[in-house]
Design an enzyme around this catalytic site. Structure first.
Site, PDB file in Angstrom:
ATOM      1  N   LYS A 243       0.832  -1.190   0.000  1.00  0.00           N
ATOM      2  CA  LYS A 243       0.000   0.000   0.000  1.00  0.00           C
ATOM      3  C   LYS A 243       0.878   1.255   0.000  1.00  0.00           C
ATOM      4  O   LYS A 243       1.955   1.259   0.601  1.00  0.00           O
ATOM      5  CB  LYS A 243      -0.869   0.044   1.259  1.00  0.00           C
ATOM      6  CG  LYS A 243      -1.955  -0.993   1.359  1.00  0.00           C
ATOM      7  CD  LYS A 243      -2.682  -0.833   2.684  1.00  0.00           C
ATOM      8  CE  LYS A 243      -3.768  -1.881   2.875  1.00  0.00           C
ATOM      9  NZ  LYS A 243      -4.929  -1.613   2.009  1.00  0.00           N
ATOM     10  N   ARG A 317     -10.402 -11.403   2.236  1.00  0.00           N
ATOM     11  CA  ARG A 317     -11.337 -12.424   1.751  1.00  0.00           C
ATOM     12  C   ARG A 317     -10.705 -13.810   1.760  1.00  0.00           C
ATOM     13  O   ARG A 317     -11.405 -14.817   1.844  1.00  0.00           O
ATOM     14  CB  ARG A 317     -11.847 -12.046   0.368  1.00  0.00           C
ATOM     15  CG  ARG A 317     -10.814 -12.065  -0.738  1.00  0.00           C
ATOM     16  CD  ARG A 317     -11.225 -11.207  -1.919  1.00  0.00           C
ATOM     17  NE  ARG A 317     -11.172  -9.789  -1.580  1.00  0.00           N
ATOM     18  CZ  ARG A 317     -11.502  -8.812  -2.414  1.00  0.00           C
ATOM     19  NH1 ARG A 317     -11.938  -9.109  -3.635  1.00  0.00           N
ATOM     20  NH2 ARG A 317     -11.422  -7.553  -2.039  1.00  0.00           N
TER      21      ARG A 317
END
Length: 464
Positions: A243, A317
């Protein structure tokens, strides 16, 4: 950190009256003469969150008025009267017994939520005004909700330096001990032996003292079965798909799903609901090291489905997938996942709404009705079947990060549904953070959807 509570004893409590502009004249006429004259002299208009302390004939404090604002302000805000907790002079206050019961309950809960302070690292000034539990409310329930919310906020607000996977495990263990729940934990390499490969894959790059783990807590021995699954990514660097710095700044909150299901579990246990509860938390740190999983890797899952990993920053996820598969194996009456899963959800509905997915129209309606009753806003999103091909890459069963950038929250929810099937299932894609202070919601970690779910439990699980 202590949970806010009501004041005890109301013999000397000061009167507190909630007033809307349309009822202001009548409210002023009902005041003692000195207090009424003071309110008029001060030009009190009952604006949203306005507070006016009222004198007695001796110049002391008689009580106070709190403004609720006009209809537009009330429609746009929630817990408006809670602002009084931090604005009133020191003292113990009691709501006018004639206060509408629903407003009294909302004010009581809002007061406790407004009184929350995160003071682990620096002393925070606590409100000096305390509220007696209003007559006619379920004070035990409100205390339980406020304590569960305080737990959620604390866990999110603690930085990753002090809230790694082991610390999250310790917090769950403390909760289990408090309420007599049973807890098992699968850690490190034992995840592979226990057929939880995706949790291991995401967390294996972390330092040994931050090894990945699956926390499994159970409580209750009667009633319908409810499984709560919370994303516990204690810090998310993004992995090898690192990120940018600005996007990493709030990643201590990436375990907000775990924090929220623990807060909800605390509410359920404190209220002794007749539910057989299971809480599953995959707790990991998505770190960067020579052992980090890579873009393009084909990953194995507990369910046997293969996953093409096209972005290591779509790790939430993955860890949820194994936990959902494990939870579904016992066929609970209802399984709910909560996760700070996608930025797409924030683009869609902003930080104040908790978007959720379910295929059951009756469940969606029950959650929406409950959310409106308890001022915990939610918004239903679609499990849109025509988007299923987007998560099917061809060289593996599933793709964790479809290209194109569209419908990111929907495709993430569809991915999770593959692992929850065939169980009755709802998924919440929450934010877990309040960016601006508001009544009863200070800036920082916040629970989303938990109070709505608690309120909906009788409809969702057929509780008496």
């Amino acid at each position: 950190m202590p949970h806010p509570d009501f004041a005890t004893g109301d013999a000397d409590a000061l009167p507190l009256r909630l007033v809307a502009p349309e009822t202001l004249d009548a409210a002023l006429e009902a005041l003692p003469e000195v207090a009424r004259g003071w309110a008029r002299a001060q030009g009190f208009k009952a604006g949203a969150g306005a507070v006016l302390a009222l004198p007695d004939p001796q110049g002391g404090l008689w009580g106070a008025l709190v403004g609720l604002g006009d209809e537009t302000a009330r429609r746009r805000g929630r817990f408006i009267a809670a602002a009084a907790a931090t604005k009133l002079p020191e003292g113990t206050y009691a709501l006018d017994p004639a206060t509408d019961p629903a407003l009294a309950a909302e004010t009581a809960l809002g007061w406790l939520l407004e009184s929350y302070r995160f003071d682990r690292y620096a002393k925070q000034s606590a409100p000096r005004a305390r509220l007696v539990a209003p007559e006619g409310i379920d004070a035990e329930r409100i205390r339980a909700i406020a304590a569960g919310e305080a737990l959620t906020r604390d866990l999110i607000n603690i930085p990753a330096s002090d809230m790694g996977p082991a610390d999250l495990e310790a917090a769950a263990a403390a909760l289990a001990e408090e309420f007599g729940a049973r807890m098992a934990v699968t850690r490190g390499e034992d995840l592979l032996a226990g057929n939880l490969p995706l949790i291991h894959t995401v967390g294996r790059a972390a330092a040994p003292d931050r090894a990945p783990r699956l926390i499994d807590m159970r409580w209750g021995d009667q009633g319908p079965t409810l499984t709560l699954v919370g994303k516990g990514v204690c810090f998310d660097t993004g992995g090898l798909n690192l990120k940018p710095g600005g996007s990493m700044a709030l990643m201590k909150k990436d375990m907000g799903g775990a924090a929220t299901v623990l807060g909800l579990a605390r509410m359920i246990m404190a209220l002794r609901l007749k539910i057989r509860l299971r809480v599953l938390i995959p707790a990991v740190e998505n770190s960067v090291s020579a052992d980090a999983f890579r873009p393009g890797d084909i990953l194995a899952s507990r369910k046997g489905l293969t996953v093409e990993n096209n972005n290591t920053d779509a790790e939430g996820r993955l860890v949820l997938a194994d936990a959902l598969t494990l939870g579904a194996e016992e066929s609970p009456d209802l399984m709910i996942s909560m996760a700070t899963l996608t930025g797409a959800a924030r683009v869609a509905v902003g930080p104040d709404l908790a978007p959720f997915y379910t295929d059951a129209d009756a469940d969606a309606a029950a959650i929406a009705r409950a959310a409106a009753r308890v001022a915990d806003p939610v918004w239903r999103m679609p499990f849109h079947d025509p988007y299923e091909p987007l998560i099917e890459p061809g060289i593996a069963d599933l793709d964790n990060a479809p290209s194109g950038g569209m419908a990111g929250s929907v495709t993430a929810a569809l991915f999770l549904r593959r692992f929850a099937e065939p169980v009755r299932y709802a998924h919440f894609d929450i934010y877990g953070w309040n960016p601006r202070p508001a009544p009863a919601r200070p800036k920082g970690g916040v629970g989303m959807g938990a109070r709505a779910l608690l309120e909906a439990m009788p409809d969702l699980l057929g509780l008496a």
